[in-house]
Scaffold this motif. Structure first.
Motif, PDB file in Angstrom:
ATOM      1  N   ASP A  26       5.828  12.196 -25.995  1.00 59.62           N
ATOM      2  CA  ASP A  26       6.884  11.525 -26.753  1.00 59.62           C
ATOM      3  C   ASP A  26       6.869  10.051 -26.356  1.00 59.62           C
ATOM      4  N   ILE A  27       6.082   9.234 -27.082  1.00 59.72           N
ATOM      5  CA  ILE A  27       5.853   7.841 -26.706  1.00 59.72           C
ATOM      6  C   ILE A  27       7.131   7.020 -26.739  1.00 59.72           C
ATOM      7  N   ASP A  28       7.964   7.184 -27.809  1.00 56.77           N
ATOM      8  CA  ASP A  28       9.166   6.347 -27.933  1.00 56.77           C
ATOM      9  C   ASP A  28      10.375   6.908 -27.177  1.00 56.77           C
ATOM     10  N   GLY A  29      10.216   8.076 -26.541  1.00 60.11           N
ATOM     11  CA  GLY A  29      11.278   8.623 -25.700  1.00 60.11           C
ATOM     12  C   GLY A  29      12.539   9.010 -26.437  1.00 60.11           C
ATOM     13  N   ASP A  30      12.431   9.365 -27.712  1.00 57.86           N
ATOM     14  CA  ASP A  30      13.633   9.744 -28.462  1.00 57.86           C
ATOM     15  C   ASP A  30      13.892  11.243 -28.446  1.00 57.86           C
ATOM     16  N   GLY A  31      13.121  11.978 -27.620  1.00 62.66           N
ATOM     17  CA  GLY A  31      13.322  13.430 -27.509  1.00 62.66           C
ATOM     18  C   GLY A  31      12.658  14.223 -28.618  1.00 62.66           C
ATOM     19  N   ILE A  32      11.811  13.573 -29.414  1.00 63.80           N
ATOM     20  CA  ILE A  32      11.099  14.247 -30.501  1.00 63.80           C
ATOM     21  C   ILE A  32       9.604  14.084 -30.235  1.00 63.80           C
ATOM     22  N   ASP A  34       7.189  13.568 -34.932  1.00 59.55           N
ATOM     23  CA  ASP A  34       7.934  12.311 -35.100  1.00 59.55           C
ATOM     24  C   ASP A  34       7.258  11.474 -36.179  1.00 59.55           C
ATOM     25  N   LEU A  35       7.991  11.213 -37.278  1.00 58.59           N
ATOM     26  CA  LEU A  35       7.427  10.419 -38.367  1.00 58.59           C
ATOM     27  C   LEU A  35       7.328   8.939 -37.992  1.00 58.59           C
ATOM     28  N   CYS A  36       8.048   8.539 -36.934  1.00 58.16           N
ATOM     29  CA  CYS A  36       7.976   7.163 -36.443  1.00 58.16           C
ATOM     30  C   CYS A  36       7.787   7.234 -34.924  1.00 58.16           C
ATOM     31  N   PRO A  37       6.572   7.616 -34.462  1.00 58.68           N
ATOM     32  CA  PRO A  37       6.372   7.903 -33.027  1.00 58.68           C
ATOM     33  C   PRO A  37       6.545   6.706 -32.105  1.00 58.68           C
ATOM     34  N   THR A  38       6.526   5.461 -32.627  1.00 58.36           N
ATOM     35  CA  THR A  38       6.684   4.273 -31.759  1.00 58.36           C
ATOM     36  C   THR A  38       8.059   3.631 -31.913  1.00 58.36           C
ATOM     37  N   LEU A  39       8.932   4.208 -32.767  1.00 56.60           N
ATOM     38  CA  LEU A  39      10.295   3.694 -32.967  1.00 56.60           C
ATOM     39  C   LEU A  39      11.279   4.833 -32.739  1.00 56.60           C
ATOM     40  N   ALA A  40      12.208   4.644 -31.831  1.00 57.51           N
ATOM     41  CA  ALA A  40      13.172   5.704 -31.515  1.00 57.51           C
ATOM     42  C   ALA A  40      14.116   5.927 -32.690  1.00 57.51           C
ATOM     43  N   GLY A  41      14.363   7.204 -32.959  1.00 53.42           N
ATOM     44  CA  GLY A  41      15.282   7.555 -34.040  1.00 53.42           C
ATOM     45  C   GLY A  41      15.829   8.956 -33.835  1.00 53.42           C
ATOM     46  N   PRO A  42      16.904   9.340 -34.567  1.00 58.60           N
ATOM     47  CA  PRO A  42      17.523  10.659 -34.375  1.00 58.60           C
ATOM     48  C   PRO A  42      16.688  11.786 -35.004  1.00 58.60           C
ATOM     49  N   GLU A 102      17.765  13.956 -37.038  1.00 62.45           N
ATOM     50  CA  GLU A 102      18.126  14.136 -38.451  1.00 62.45           C
ATOM     51  C   GLU A 102      17.169  13.404 -39.387  1.00 62.45           C
ATOM     52  N   THR A 103      16.616  12.299 -38.921  1.00 56.40           N
ATOM     53  CA  THR A 103      15.670  11.540 -39.746  1.00 56.40           C
ATOM     54  C   THR A 103      14.252  11.661 -39.184  1.00 56.40           C
ATOM     55  N   LYS A 104      14.006  12.777 -38.450  1.00 52.80           N
ATOM     56  CA  LYS A 104      12.679  13.099 -37.912  1.00 52.80           C
ATOM     57  C   LYS A 104      12.094  11.968 -37.067  1.00 52.80           C
ATOM     58  N   GLY A 105      12.992  11.354 -36.238  1.00 50.83           N
ATOM     59  CA  GLY A 105      12.539  10.351 -35.272  1.00 50.83           C
ATOM     60  C   GLY A 105      12.463   8.944 -35.798  1.00 50.83           C
ATOM     61  N   CYS A 106      12.852   8.681 -37.046  1.00 44.11           N
ATOM     62  CA  CYS A 106      12.826   7.329 -37.602  1.00 44.11           C
ATOM     63  C   CYS A 106      14.215   6.690 -37.525  1.00 44.11           C
ATOM     64  N   PRO A 107      14.306   5.363 -37.378  1.00 41.75           N
ATOM     65  CA  PRO A 107      15.614   4.692 -37.271  1.00 41.75           C
ATOM     66  C   PRO A 107      16.462   4.880 -38.530  1.00 41.75           C
ATOM     67  N   ASP A 108      17.819   4.894 -38.331  1.00 41.96           N
ATOM     68  CA  ASP A 108      18.785   5.016 -39.426  1.00 41.96           C
ATOM     69  C   ASP A 108      19.993   4.159 -39.039  1.00 41.96           C
ATOM     70  N   ALA A 109      19.923   2.867 -39.375  1.00 41.92           N
ATOM     71  CA  ALA A 109      20.916   1.893 -38.907  1.00 41.92           C
ATOM     72  C   ALA A 109      22.331   2.208 -39.386  1.00 41.92           C
ATOM     73  N   ASP A 110      22.491   2.655 -40.671  1.00 41.91           N
ATOM     74  CA  ASP A 110      23.845   2.893 -41.187  1.00 41.91           C
ATOM     75  C   ASP A 110      24.324   4.329 -40.964  1.00 41.91           C
TER      76      ASP A 110
END
Length: 524
Positions: A288-294, A299-307, A309-317
């Motif tokens: 888990d490169i980005d350390g987001d627990g996924i 992880d659809l965004c393995p270098t960007l931490a995300g929840p 619910e969005t499969k590891g990709c950021p969701d600002a709003d």
């Protein structure tokens, strides 16, 4: 080759084949029981059972499927003397049988037996099994035709039977069922019954002189013991015997019951979702490169931490839509509107007012927001029965009930039961009784309409006949209105002498052509 020599060769072959085989794949067994012929002189008479025995070698292809080589020796007999209806004929038959068979077996609960054996425990398994295959059978039939007691016709058929090719060799198909009971890890008890299908009618030497339409068969019912062989192999040479090795075909460590850990993350490959990339146990061994627990593999965004619910990709709003797919990444909105706020929806049915044909009534998308109260697939504004489920054919109203056979017979009887004075539209005595029954039928079937059609014979002019038929149909119509049948549910017309149902050249035919027909049809 004699039978005893074959037994020794088969036993030697099976013994050599056992060397180096995995645990419990080979079995050697004996069966003792009875054989019986079903032929032109015997059906299933119990006293025609003869002692028989078999030796077999069985190889397990997998826990539930096995292959078996069988050698059986027995005797087949049959006699007309066992049956009252055939005793006078007096045929009898006797033959030894030596059979070499090759069978496939399906053991229903075999996987349970193997599972218990591998982990060192043992449970006595009771399992049904089925088998099928083919055999090479050697017979030497001796048939007594009792020729001194037969008539000339029977003797001629007997001679034809003798002239047939009475081969001593058979290739029967075999089907059967049985039951196995484990007594220990090594010994099992089995009971089986098998049918041998010879495909022809001359096993007993009798065909034309008996029943040429019935092919001969024979059966074997046996009870016996089988011994299960076992060795202690180490297929992957990791120093752990296969019986104790959780991964017997992959060299591994004793710490993991013989299973490998290629990425050295402390998780054996068999339990590691990423066996060649080091990862934590909570992610089943995946990194888990980005350390987001996924795990990166999910992880659809393995270098960007995300929840999650969005499969590891950021969701600002925080609207559950990945920023890269969100039309308004800093303003929450539903996925149906690409993450942007929704326009007005007055009735709250999920269809925006601008696209809603019924903006003040919650409805369905397939009807552009208009309701279907009774859920019959027809929107209310096109549904003649909006609160009662119906069908499209009847504009949303329920399909009318089927007219009973008895009521159909009444309408058929009314065709000739309603009679008129000659040349007039006035009813004869007794005609209104059947019209009363027609009225009752109309009241019982409110979803039906009635068509009244008048006809005449060919006597008189066309114009007179047409006018008379219309008046008679109208007279029936008016009578039913007087019986409180709605005029909107009825129609009437006359057709004169057209559509005759019989010849107009006879008095009987003309009588049939003078009629009024009553036809019920569902409302549209």
């Amino acid at each position: 080759m004699n039978t005893s020599r074959f037994f020794w060769i088969l036993f030697l072959f099976s013994s050599l084949s056992l060397q180096g085989q995995n645990y419990e794949k080979w079995e050697l067994g004996l069966l003792g029981g009875v054989s019986q012929s079903q032929d032109d002189m015997n059906d299933f008479a119990l006293h025609e059972n003869n002692p028989a025995g078999a030796i077999f070698v069985r190889y397990h292809i997998n826990p539930n499927l096995g292959f078996r080589a069988n050698v059986l020796y027995g005797k087949l007999t049959s006699s007309d003397a066992n049956y009252d209806d055939r005793a006078k004929r007096g045929f009898s038959f006797s033959s030894p049988v030596t059979e070499f068979s090759f069978l496939f077996e399906h053991d229903v609960f075999g996987h349970l037996r193997y599972k218990n054996a591998h982990d060192g425990s043992f449970k006595r398994i009771f399992s049904p099994y089925a088998f099928a295959g083919f055999a090479y059978a050697i017979t030497n039939p001796e048939t007594n035709y009792n020729e001194s007691s037969q008539n000339a016709q029977k003797l001629a058929l007997i001679e034809l039977d003798k002239a047939q090719n009475t081969s001593k060799y058979q290739i029967p198909g075999i089907v059967g069922i049985g039951f196995k009971q484990d007594l220990s890890k090594r010994w099992l008890l089995q009971l089986e019954a098998g049918l041998r299908i010879t495909w022809k009618d001359h096993l007993d030497g009798v065909s034309l002189s008996g029943n040429p339409n019935k092919n001969d068969t024979y059966t074997f019912l046996g009870l016996g013991l089988a011994y299960r062989f076992a060795t202690d192999p180490d297929s992957d040479l990791d120093g752990i015997p296969d019986k104790d090795d959780a991964c017997p075909n992959e060299a591994g460590s004793p710490n993991f019951q013989g299973c490998p850990d290629n990425d050295n993350d402390g998780i054996p490959d068999k339990d590691d979702a990423c066996p060649y990339a080091k990862g934590p146990a909570e992610l089943n061994g995946c990194p888990d490169i980005d350390g987001d627990g996924i795990a990166d593999s999910e992880d659809l965004c393995p270098t960007l931490a995300g929840p999650a619910e969005t499969k590891g990709c950021p969701d600002a709003d925080g609207d559950g839509i990945q920023d890269k797919k969100d039309g308004c990444p800093n303003e929450p909105g539903p996925a149906s509107n690409r993450g942007c706020p929704l326009p007005p929806d007055t009735d709250g049915d999920g269809i925006y007012d601008a696209d809603d044909a019924c903006p003040d009534q919650a409805g369905l998308a397939k009807f552009k927001g208009c309701p279907d109260t009774d859920g019959d697939g027809i929107q209310d504004k096109e549904d003649k029965c909006p609160n009662e489920p119906g069908v499209f054919k009847y504009n949303g109203c329920p399909a009318p009930k089927e007219v009973s056979v008895e009521d159909k017979k009444v309408l058929e009887a009314a065709r000739y039961g309603v009679q008129f004075d000659s040349g007039k539209a006035s009813f004869k005595a007794g005609s209104t009784a059947i019209l009363d029954k027609v009225a009752d039928i109309m009241k019982r079937y409110p979803q039906y309409e009635l068509t009244i059609s008048g006809y005449t014979d060919s006597q008189g002019s066309d114009a007179t006949n047409l006018s008379l038929s219309k008046k008679r149909a109208e007279a029936c119509y008016n009578y039913l209105i007087g019986k409180e049948i709605s005029a909107e549910r009825m129609s009437h017309n006359g057709y004169g002498e057209i559509k005759p149902v019989a010849s107009n050249y006879t008095a009987e035919g003309r009588a049939k052509n003078r009629r009024v027909e009553f036809e019920l049809t569902p409302k549209k």
